[in-house]
Design an enzyme around this catalytic site. Structure first.
Site, short mmCIF file in Angstrom:
data_model
loop_
_atom_site.label_atom_id
_atom_site.label_comp_id
_atom_site.label_asym_id
_atom_site.label_seq_id
_atom_site.Cartn_x
_atom_site.Cartn_y
_atom_site.Cartn_z
N ARG A 27 -8.54 -10.35 -32.33
CA ARG A 27 -7.57 -9.49 -32.74
C ARG A 27 -7.45 -9.66 -34.32
NH1 ARG A 27 -6.74 -9.31 -27.56
NH2 ARG A 27 -7.10 -11.78 -27.86
N THR A 28 -7.00 -11.00 -34.56
CA THR A 28 -6.52 -11.38 -36.19
C THR A 28 -7.53 -10.90 -37.03
OG1 THR A 28 -5.00 -12.87 -35.19
CG2 THR A 28 -5.56 -12.89 -37.72
N LYS A 68 -20.10 -29.74 -43.43
CA LYS A 68 -20.65 -30.90 -44.10
C LYS A 68 -19.57 -31.78 -44.65
CE LYS A 68 -24.27 -27.75 -45.83
NZ LYS A 68 -24.83 -27.11 -46.96
N ARG A 97 -7.70 -18.69 -41.40
CA ARG A 97 -7.36 -19.42 -40.08
C ARG A 97 -7.92 -20.78 -40.18
NH1 ARG A 97 -7.05 -16.99 -34.37
NH2 ARG A 97 -5.24 -16.20 -34.97
N HIS A 130 2.04 -18.66 -38.04
CA HIS A 130 1.04 -17.42 -38.04
C HIS A 130 1.83 -16.31 -38.54
CE1 HIS A 130 -1.87 -14.74 -36.69
NE2 HIS A 130 -2.17 -15.01 -35.50
C1 NCD Z 1 -2.45 -16.25 -31.19
C2 NCD Z 1 -2.81 -17.56 -32.10
O1 NCD Z 1 -4.10 -17.57 -32.50
O2 NCD Z 1 -1.93 -18.15 -32.27
N1 NCD Z 1 -3.36 -15.22 -31.28
C3 NCD Z 1 -3.25 -14.46 -32.04
O3 NCD Z 1 -3.67 -14.42 -33.27
N2 NCD Z 1 -2.91 -13.02 -31.48
C4 NCD Z 1 -1.82 -16.80 -29.84
C5 NCD Z 1 -2.76 -17.69 -28.91
O4 NCD Z 1 -3.86 -17.97 -29.36
O5 NCD Z 1 -2.27 -17.99 -27.92
#
Ligand code: NCD
Length: 305
Positions: free
Chosen positions: A53-54, A83, A104, A132
């Site tokens: 999703r993100t 590397k 991320r 997040h």
């Molecule tokens: C979350 C995350 O990555 O922290 N997922 C997300 O971005 N919707 C929650 C999770 O992974 O449990």
């Protein structure tokens, strides 16, 4: 230069602006008339940890606003990090290609480090178990949209409160609003770290910690379930011990108010029984959809648009 590194960085006034911009984006999407304010811009999405999703909602948000996207998924293996390149060097390079860099990373604090050398706005799409913030915003937007307010709500958080970065980003945003009471529902092994409990106390926040899911259900306006964060456990045996302790079952629906909602940042594994998805109070797929509008607004925010 506005980065988005942590939910703690935002003042209420900014949060309110981002929420109303998100509502405007939703309206533009609904009408199919989106002003392409990011035309000519390039958005980089570089993910060193898995995401559905993100990453895809950020890319969709960028494309809808007229930007072009460059993207690296599975960047731990498929980028020079493999590397041994530092996050600082990677971020510096990405800033010479793109106008906004969404990252991320599995290491808590990686985005803060990268921001020290970055010459373009950075967006934290999750750094280890730390933060997040864009998820925090979409969660806040969802609560506001579903309940019509962000004040005087009883909000329960269930599951892995120790490792949930989404909880750590949602709490500081919710704390900006009055009269909310939080219920932290987890086994001892997954309880909210004590430093956060102290912070809540210092801020005079009303909260209770409970060891069962059931007890609090009748009081809740929002139940926010979380996945047990398997990837944060050093020993898989410890994960196995706790992974099935907090499950929201179909029978629990009877205990929830008719106006309550069930949220989850997704992906959900087995912490919510499948039958619950059919109930109109299950808001998690609506919540995920809101991510698109909120990320459109956040891209505008970092570009001062
Ligand atoms: C979350 C995350 O990555 O922290 N997922 C997300 O971005 N919707 C929650 C999770 O992974 O449990």
């Amino acid at each position: 230069m506005p980065n988005i590194i942590s939910a703690d960085q935002f003042k209420k006034e900014e949060v309110e602006k981002i929420l109303s911009r998100s509502a405007q984006m939703e309206e533009e999407c609904r009408k199919g008339k989106i002003e392409e304010v990011l035309r000519g811009k390039i958005v980089a999405c570089v993910f060193f940890e898995p995401s559905t999703r993100t990453r895809l909602s950020f890319e969709t948000a960028a494309l809808k606003l007229g930007a072009k996207v460059i993207s690296a998924e599975n960047a731990m293996e498929n980028s020079s990090t493999f590397k041994g390149e530092t996050i600082e060097d990677t971020a510096k390079m990405l800033c010479s290609y793109a106008d906004v860099v969404v990252i991320r990373h599995p290491v808590a604090g990686a985005l803060e480090r990268a921001a020290k050398v970055a010459e373009k706005p950075l967006v934290n799409a999750g750094d280890g178990a730390n933060q997040h913030p864009t998820q925090g915003f979409l969660d806040l937007y969802t609560i506001k949209k579903e309940h019509g307010r962000l004040t005087n709500l009883n909000i329960g958080f269930g599951g892995d409160l120790k490792n949930s970065r989404t909880l750590r980003s949602l709490l500081p945003l919710l704390r900006l609003y009055e009269g909310n009471k939080f219920y932290f529902l987890s086994p001892k092994e997954l309880e909210l770290p004590r430093e956060f409990v102290k912070e809540l106390k210092d801020h005079g926040v009303q909260f209770e910690e409970l060891r069962s899911l059931e007890e609090a259900l009748p009081s809740l306006d929002v139940l926010y379930m979380t996945r047990v964060q398997k990837e944060r456990f050093a020993d898989e045996k410890d994960y196995e011990k706790v992974k099935d302790l907090f499950i929201f079952k179909k029978e629990h629906l009877k205990k929830l108010k008719s106006g309550a909602i069930i949220m989850h940042p997704l992906p959900k594994i087995n912490e919510i029984e499948l039958e619950v998805d059919q109930d109109p109070r299950a808001a998690y797929f609506r919540q995920a959809q809101n991510g698109l509008y909120v990320r459109m607004a956040l891209l505008c925010y970092v570009l001062n648009l």
